[in-house]
Write a protein that holds these residues in place. Structure first.
Motif, short mmCIF file in Angstrom:
data_model
loop_
_atom_site.label_atom_id
_atom_site.label_comp_id
_atom_site.label_asym_id
_atom_site.label_seq_id
_atom_site.Cartn_x
_atom_site.Cartn_y
_atom_site.Cartn_z
N ASP A 45 0.83 -1.22 0.00
CA ASP A 45 0.00 0.00 0.00
C ASP A 45 0.86 1.26 0.00
OD1 ASP A 45 -2.35 -1.46 0.03
OD2 ASP A 45 -2.50 -1.44 2.23
N ILE A 46 2.05 1.18 0.54
CA ILE A 46 2.93 2.35 0.58
C ILE A 46 3.36 2.68 -0.85
CG2 ILE A 46 5.12 3.28 1.42
CD1 ILE A 46 4.83 1.46 3.84
N PRO A 47 3.15 3.90 -1.30
CA PRO A 47 3.48 4.27 -2.68
C PRO A 47 4.93 3.90 -3.03
CG PRO A 47 2.21 6.02 -1.66
CD PRO A 47 2.52 5.03 -0.57
N LEU A 48 5.10 3.33 -4.22
CA LEU A 48 6.39 2.82 -4.63
C LEU A 48 7.45 3.91 -4.68
CD1 LEU A 48 8.11 0.48 -5.70
CD2 LEU A 48 7.27 1.02 -8.01
N ASP A 49 7.06 5.12 -5.14
CA ASP A 49 8.07 6.18 -5.26
C ASP A 49 8.63 6.59 -3.90
OD1 ASP A 49 5.48 7.32 -4.68
OD2 ASP A 49 6.33 9.29 -5.08
N ILE A 50 7.83 6.43 -2.83
CA ILE A 50 8.31 6.71 -1.47
C ILE A 50 9.28 5.62 -1.02
CG2 ILE A 50 7.63 6.95 0.95
CD1 ILE A 50 5.01 8.16 0.00
N SER A 51 8.90 4.37 -1.23
CA SER A 51 9.76 3.26 -0.81
C SER A 51 11.09 3.25 -1.56
CB SER A 51 9.03 1.93 -1.04
OG SER A 51 7.88 1.83 -0.23
N GLN A 52 11.08 3.68 -2.80
CA GLN A 52 12.32 3.71 -3.57
C GLN A 52 13.32 4.71 -2.98
OE1 GLN A 52 10.60 4.44 -7.45
NE2 GLN A 52 10.92 2.30 -8.09
N VAL A 53 12.81 5.74 -2.31
CA VAL A 53 13.69 6.73 -1.69
C VAL A 53 14.07 6.32 -0.27
CG1 VAL A 53 13.91 9.12 -0.91
CG2 VAL A 53 12.77 8.62 -3.08
N LEU A 54 13.08 5.90 0.52
CA LEU A 54 13.30 5.70 1.94
C LEU A 54 13.61 4.25 2.32
CD1 LEU A 54 10.47 7.94 3.47
CD2 LEU A 54 12.83 8.54 2.94
N GLY A 55 13.20 3.31 1.51
CA GLY A 55 13.40 1.91 1.85
C GLY A 55 12.08 1.17 1.91
N PHE A 56 12.18 -0.15 1.92
CA PHE A 56 10.99 -0.98 1.80
C PHE A 56 10.57 -1.65 3.10
CE2 PHE A 56 12.42 -0.45 -2.50
CZ PHE A 56 11.26 -0.44 -3.27
N ASP A 57 11.29 -1.41 4.19
CA ASP A 57 10.87 -1.96 5.47
C ASP A 57 11.18 -0.97 6.59
OD1 ASP A 57 13.61 -2.15 5.90
OD2 ASP A 57 13.68 -4.33 5.62
N HIS A 58 10.78 -1.34 7.80
CA HIS A 58 10.87 -0.44 8.95
C HIS A 58 12.31 0.02 9.22
CE1 HIS A 58 9.73 1.15 12.92
NE2 HIS A 58 10.76 0.50 13.42
N SER A 59 13.21 -0.93 9.35
CA SER A 59 14.60 -0.56 9.66
C SER A 59 15.25 0.18 8.50
CB SER A 59 15.42 -1.81 10.01
OG SER A 59 15.48 -2.71 8.92
N GLY A 60 14.89 -0.19 7.28
CA GLY A 60 15.46 0.50 6.12
C GLY A 60 15.07 1.96 6.07
N ARG A 61 13.80 2.24 6.35
CA ARG A 61 13.34 3.63 6.33
C ARG A 61 14.01 4.46 7.42
NH1 ARG A 61 8.41 1.00 5.05
NH2 ARG A 61 7.93 0.82 7.27
N ILE A 62 14.11 3.90 8.64
CA ILE A 62 14.73 4.65 9.73
C ILE A 62 16.21 4.88 9.45
CG2 ILE A 62 15.37 4.56 12.17
CD1 ILE A 62 12.70 3.30 12.75
N ASN A 63 16.90 3.85 8.97
CA ASN A 63 18.32 4.02 8.64
C ASN A 63 18.52 5.11 7.59
OD1 ASN A 63 19.32 2.10 10.40
ND2 ASN A 63 19.28 0.44 8.89
N ARG B 235 5.45 13.04 2.04
CA ARG B 235 4.45 12.28 1.30
C ARG B 235 4.03 11.04 2.08
NH1 ARG B 235 8.19 12.97 -2.75
NH2 ARG B 235 8.46 10.72 -3.11
N LEU B 236 4.99 10.43 2.79
CA LEU B 236 4.67 9.26 3.61
C LEU B 236 3.74 9.66 4.76
CD1 LEU B 236 5.11 6.26 4.19
CD2 LEU B 236 7.16 6.88 5.49
N ARG B 237 4.00 10.80 5.36
CA ARG B 237 3.13 11.29 6.44
C ARG B 237 1.72 11.56 5.93
NH1 ARG B 237 1.97 16.40 8.88
NH2 ARG B 237 1.70 16.25 11.15
N ALA B 238 1.61 12.16 4.74
CA ALA B 238 0.30 12.42 4.14
C ALA B 238 -0.43 11.10 3.87
CB ALA B 238 0.46 13.23 2.86
N PHE B 239 0.31 10.10 3.40
CA PHE B 239 -0.27 8.77 3.17
C PHE B 239 -0.81 8.20 4.48
CE2 PHE B 239 0.69 4.24 3.76
CZ PHE B 239 -0.24 3.68 2.89
N MET B 240 -0.06 8.35 5.58
CA MET B 240 -0.50 7.81 6.85
C MET B 240 -1.76 8.49 7.38
SD MET B 240 1.25 5.23 7.80
CE MET B 240 0.93 5.14 9.56
N PHE B 241 -1.86 9.79 7.15
CA PHE B 241 -3.09 10.48 7.58
C PHE B 241 -4.30 9.95 6.82
CE2 PHE B 241 -0.51 13.55 9.83
CZ PHE B 241 -1.37 13.96 10.84
N GLU B 242 -4.12 9.72 5.55
CA GLU B 242 -5.24 9.24 4.74
C GLU B 242 -5.57 7.78 5.03
OE1 GLU B 242 -6.43 8.65 0.01
OE2 GLU B 242 -4.61 9.73 0.57
#
Length: 336
Positions: free
Chosen positions: A205-223, A251-258
């Motif tokens: 569900d997480i938009p692909l363009d966001i994951s491509q920048v931040l990572g595809f899992d919890h630890s990847g995004r935080i790192n 954009r990820l925060r906006a996704f979470m609100f929605e």
């Protein structure tokens, strides 16, 4: 005279920390001066004062996002606070900032949060004349409500960091700015984790363009986000993100609100919680003698509404339900 451990630590700070760091020796001090500790710096002392406070212990029974979820692995306000502290210390270490000041701010930033998370905050904001904001209440907790009304008497830099972790004002110290950004990094990512655990959203569900920048899992995004803050802020007098990561996180925060924060499945019980708080407020407002003794002085000095608000805001979820039942639910009875 022998050099104390505190003085050795302060000297080490002066030798190793960034020119932009807030040194313990340069603090603007406390509301009420106290003798220095031989072992701890002023900021280390503030960490201990917060961790040993009643309001800190209550965080373990306050909602983060999901009201009374079934399962032991969902975040509470306490676990959120600890995650913020870890992220913030990592960033502070990477930038050679004062880790102790950073940790003190992080541990204290949500002490004023209400029961039932932001749902509780919203209803108190509607009820209380002048409004209610949890960052202001957190400062009030450490200044006024803790320690039998004497407060924790924290350093200026810690108090400002707590107040400015959200809202229009920015902390003067980079350590306070680190906590402000770490709070967002923590809650966005752990709320994704909890929402997936609850079946509210799924990884794809997480938009692909966001994951491509931040990572595809919890630890990847935080790192990614933590490393980006360190790189983007290096050698600067402010804490910032790169354009790419800052935009992706927004954009990820906006996704979470929605998808989550306004999701009727995740938030279906919030209206009940808000009604409970509203009725509790009305109950104590009409009969303030039922407030505990600690709040009677506030009632006399600052008015009934302020005393009732302080009492309710400090409640855990479970305690709020108990007090509501005492006030409005008839006691069980039997005829023999």
């Amino acid at each position: 005279m022998a050099v104390t451990l505190r003085e050795s630590t302060e000297e080490l700070e002066q030798q190793t920390l960034s020119p932009y760091a807030a040194l313990a020796t340069a603090t603007k001090g406390r509301l009420r001066p106290i003798p220095p500790c031989a072992i701890r710096t002023c900021y280390q002392r503030d960490i201990d004062r917060i961790v040993h406070s009643k309001s800190f212990r209550r965080l373990m029974h306050k909602t983060q996002v999901f009201l009374q979820p079934e399962g032991d692995h969902y975040r509470t306000r306490m676990t959120h606070t600890l995650e913020v502290a870890r992220i913030a210390r990592t960033i502070a270490r990477g930038l050679r900032l004062n880790e102790d000041l950073t940790e003190a701010i992080a541990l204290g930033h949500d002490l004023g949060h209400t029961p039932f998370g932001h749902a509780g905050e919203r209803i108190l904001n509607e009820i209380l004349p002048g409004g209610f904001r949890h960052n202001e209440q957190s400062l009030r907790v450490v200044d006024r409500l803790e320690n039998g009304g004497d407060g924790l008497n924290l350093c200026y830099e810690v108090r400002r960091g707590i107040l400015c972790h959200t809202g229009p004002d920015r902390a003067e110290t980079l350590e306070g700015q680190v906590v402000r950004l770490s709070d967002k990094i923590a809650y966005i990512n752990h709320d994704i984790d909890d929402a997936m655990r609850g079946g509210i959203i799924y990884p794809l569900d997480i938009p692909l363009d966001i994951s491509q920048v931040l990572g595809f899992d919890h630890s990847g995004r935080i790192n990614t986000l933590v490393g980006d803050v360190i790189r983007a802020s290096q050698g600067k007098d402010k804490i910032c993100q790169s354009e790419a990561c800052g935009s992706a996180m927004a954009r990820l925060r906006a996704f979470m609100f929605e998808a989550v924060y306004h999701n009727p499945i995740a938030k279906g019980e919030e209206s009940k919680a808000q009604d409970m708080i509203a009725r509790l407020f009305e109950y104590y407002q009409k009969d303030p003698d039922k407030l505990p003794p600690d709040y009677q002085d506030i009632r006399m000095r600052e008015g009934v509404d302020r005393a009732v608000c302080d009492y309710i805001a400090g409640m855990t979820d479970k305690y709020a339900v108990e007090k509501y039942c005492e006030a409005y639910v008839p006691l069980a009875w039997s005829v023999k």
